[in-house]
Design a protein around this motif. Structure first.
Motif, mmCIF file in Angstrom:
data_model
loop_
_atom_site.group_PDB
_atom_site.id
_atom_site.type_symbol
_atom_site.label_atom_id
_atom_site.label_comp_id
_atom_site.label_asym_id
_atom_site.label_seq_id
_atom_site.Cartn_x
_atom_site.Cartn_y
_atom_site.Cartn_z
ATOM 1 N N VAL A 166 0.829 -1.211 0.000
ATOM 2 C CA VAL A 166 0.000 0.000 0.000
ATOM 3 C C VAL A 166 0.865 1.264 0.000
ATOM 4 O O VAL A 166 0.359 2.365 0.196
ATOM 5 N N CYS A 181 3.327 2.208 2.106
ATOM 6 C CA CYS A 181 3.495 2.811 3.428
ATOM 7 C C CYS A 181 4.880 2.507 3.982
ATOM 8 O O CYS A 181 5.250 1.344 4.168
ATOM 9 N N THR A 238 -5.723 -1.920 5.242
ATOM 10 C CA THR A 238 -6.578 -0.740 5.360
ATOM 11 C C THR A 238 -6.022 0.242 6.382
ATOM 12 O O THR A 238 -5.973 1.456 6.143
ATOM 13 N N ALA A 247 -2.945 1.860 4.846
ATOM 14 C CA ALA A 247 -3.299 2.769 3.751
ATOM 15 C C ALA A 247 -3.932 4.041 4.289
ATOM 16 O O ALA A 247 -3.755 5.119 3.712
ATOM 17 N N ASP A 306 -2.825 7.723 3.098
ATOM 18 C CA ASP A 306 -3.784 8.625 2.448
ATOM 19 C C ASP A 306 -4.191 9.784 3.334
ATOM 20 O O ASP A 306 -4.560 10.849 2.840
ATOM 21 N N ARG A 333 -7.242 -3.168 -0.989
ATOM 22 C CA ARG A 333 -7.123 -1.758 -0.617
ATOM 23 C C ARG A 333 -5.864 -1.190 -1.255
ATOM 24 O O ARG A 333 -4.808 -1.800 -1.199
ATOM 25 N N SER A 362 -3.409 2.416 -1.951
ATOM 26 C CA SER A 362 -3.076 3.801 -1.638
ATOM 27 C C SER A 362 -2.988 4.571 -2.948
ATOM 28 O O SER A 362 -2.293 4.163 -3.879
ATOM 29 N N ALA A 413 -10.027 3.910 -4.095
ATOM 30 C CA ALA A 413 -8.814 4.682 -3.800
ATOM 31 C C ALA A 413 -8.909 6.071 -4.413
ATOM 32 O O ALA A 413 -8.545 7.074 -3.795
#
Length: 357
Positions: free
Chosen positions: A26, A28, A104, A107, A111, A185, A187, A228
């Protein structure tokens, strides 16, 4: 993008690898502490703290705070819940079963809070050759005139690829099926780094095209991409197939507005009725666009009545555009009917959101 990184406190190297794999998926970045004592300086200000079972056994008194997840292998037992209570965790996440939950949470850090204004628009032809792909691209392009911009998503694997219509088939970036979000999920910042862009008069439109030699997207993948985009405040415009399957229905279920495009003839109206029947009864968020000229002088309002949809607008054809597309150039006129119709679609989608709020 939030530049404060989640804190990972893990003794188990296998568990650490799993956490870092999900975080990378994602987009991160994380910071690691080897134990709870070493985690103390970052404990309060980290946006998210992930602690594995072995690290949670440490006898360290840390203040209670929200956003602490205990990461376990398999389903937690009573002893695991006791550890969770002592550590003051918010929830227990079991891998691999709860990978989507972990993705999630990570992300959300990348976000940040969801931006307002994000919307999803589906565009499909009432019959073949109606010009739905061209209108979808123009609408997404019109959305790029305001921040954070648009995103064009090709959901029709039999269309030949919307990148070819844009003249961007050689532009670097992922296509379906290369993008397979396993966690469900995505990003948006990470997604944008992987997608190609179409450029037009200073505008930059990211797009996700089907590939001519591969499978189309799955329903899960389409849902992950459009959600997204909406969370990031973008206008996501989806070019949909006339025969709706899982991916197309995933868009329809989430769309703020659906546009059906037909040429101005009665045969197209009859074909469009069958297409509209696939949508169930969502006429409150479905609008018709009629593309001229009308060989038999069919009035757009009569066409709308025949299809059974409210008429949004009618538009003439930009005759030079088809020739330019064949030459590898998607160049709608800046003040032409195509981009003007795209702007009308955006205004209608915005109005739908205001009424729904």
């Amino acid at each position: 993008m939030n530049h404060v990184r989640p804190l990972v406190v893990a003794h188990d190297e296998v568990m650490l690898d799993e956490i870092l794999r999900v975080a990378a998926a994602v987009g991160c970045e994380t910071e690691r502490a080897p134990d709870l004592l070493a985690a103390r300086p970052r404990w309060r200000d980290a946006p998210l703290v992930l602690v594995d079972e072995q690290a949670a056994d440490g006898d360290v008194d840390l203040p209670r705070r929200p956003g602490v997840l205990l990461i376990t292998k398999g389903a937690p037992d009573a002893r695991t819940w006791q550890r969770a209570f002592r550590a003051g965790v918010e929830d227990v996440v079991s891998l691999p079963e709860d990978e989507a939950v972990l993705a999630t949470a990570l992300a959300d850090v990348v976000d940040g809070p969801g931006l307002p204004g994000g919307r999803i628009i589906g565009v499909l032809g009432g019959r073949g050759g109606a010009g739905a792909s061209i209108l979808a691209a123009a609408t997404a392009l019109a959305a790029c005139r305001s921040e954070p911009g648009g995103l064009l998503v090709d959901c029709d694997p039999l269309s030949g690829g919307i990148d070819a219509m844009l003249g961007a088939e050689n532009t670097d970036g992922l296509r379906w099926p290369e993008l397979r979000p396993g966690s469900g999920r995505l990003s948006m910042p990470a997604l944008l780094k992987s997608l190609p862009e179409f450029r037009y008069r200073g505008l930059r439109l990211p797009f996700l095209s089907c590939h001519r030699n591969g499978d189309g997207p799955t329903a899960q993948a389409v849902a992950a991409v459009v959600e997204a985009g909406r969370r990031a405040g973008r206008t996501v415009v989806c070019d949909l197939p006339r025969h709706l399957d899982g991916p197309g229905l995933a868009v329809i279920a989430r769309a703020d507005l659906v546009i059906v495009v037909i040429p101005a003839d009665m045969r197209a109206c009859l074909a469009a009725r069958r297409v509209v029947n696939q949508l169930g009864d969502p006429t409150d968020r479905v609008r018709l666009v009629v593309r001229g000229p009308a060989p038999g002088d069919l009035d757009p309002s009569v066409a709308a009545g025949a299809v059974g949809l409210p008429l949004l607008t009618s538009m003439p054809v930009e005759r030079q555009l088809d020739r330019e597309i064949e030459q590898g150039n998607f160049l709608p006129r800046p003040r032409g009917a195509l981009l003007e119709t795209g702007r009308m679609i955006l205004a209608e989608a915005q109005a739908k959101q205001v009424l729904a709020a």
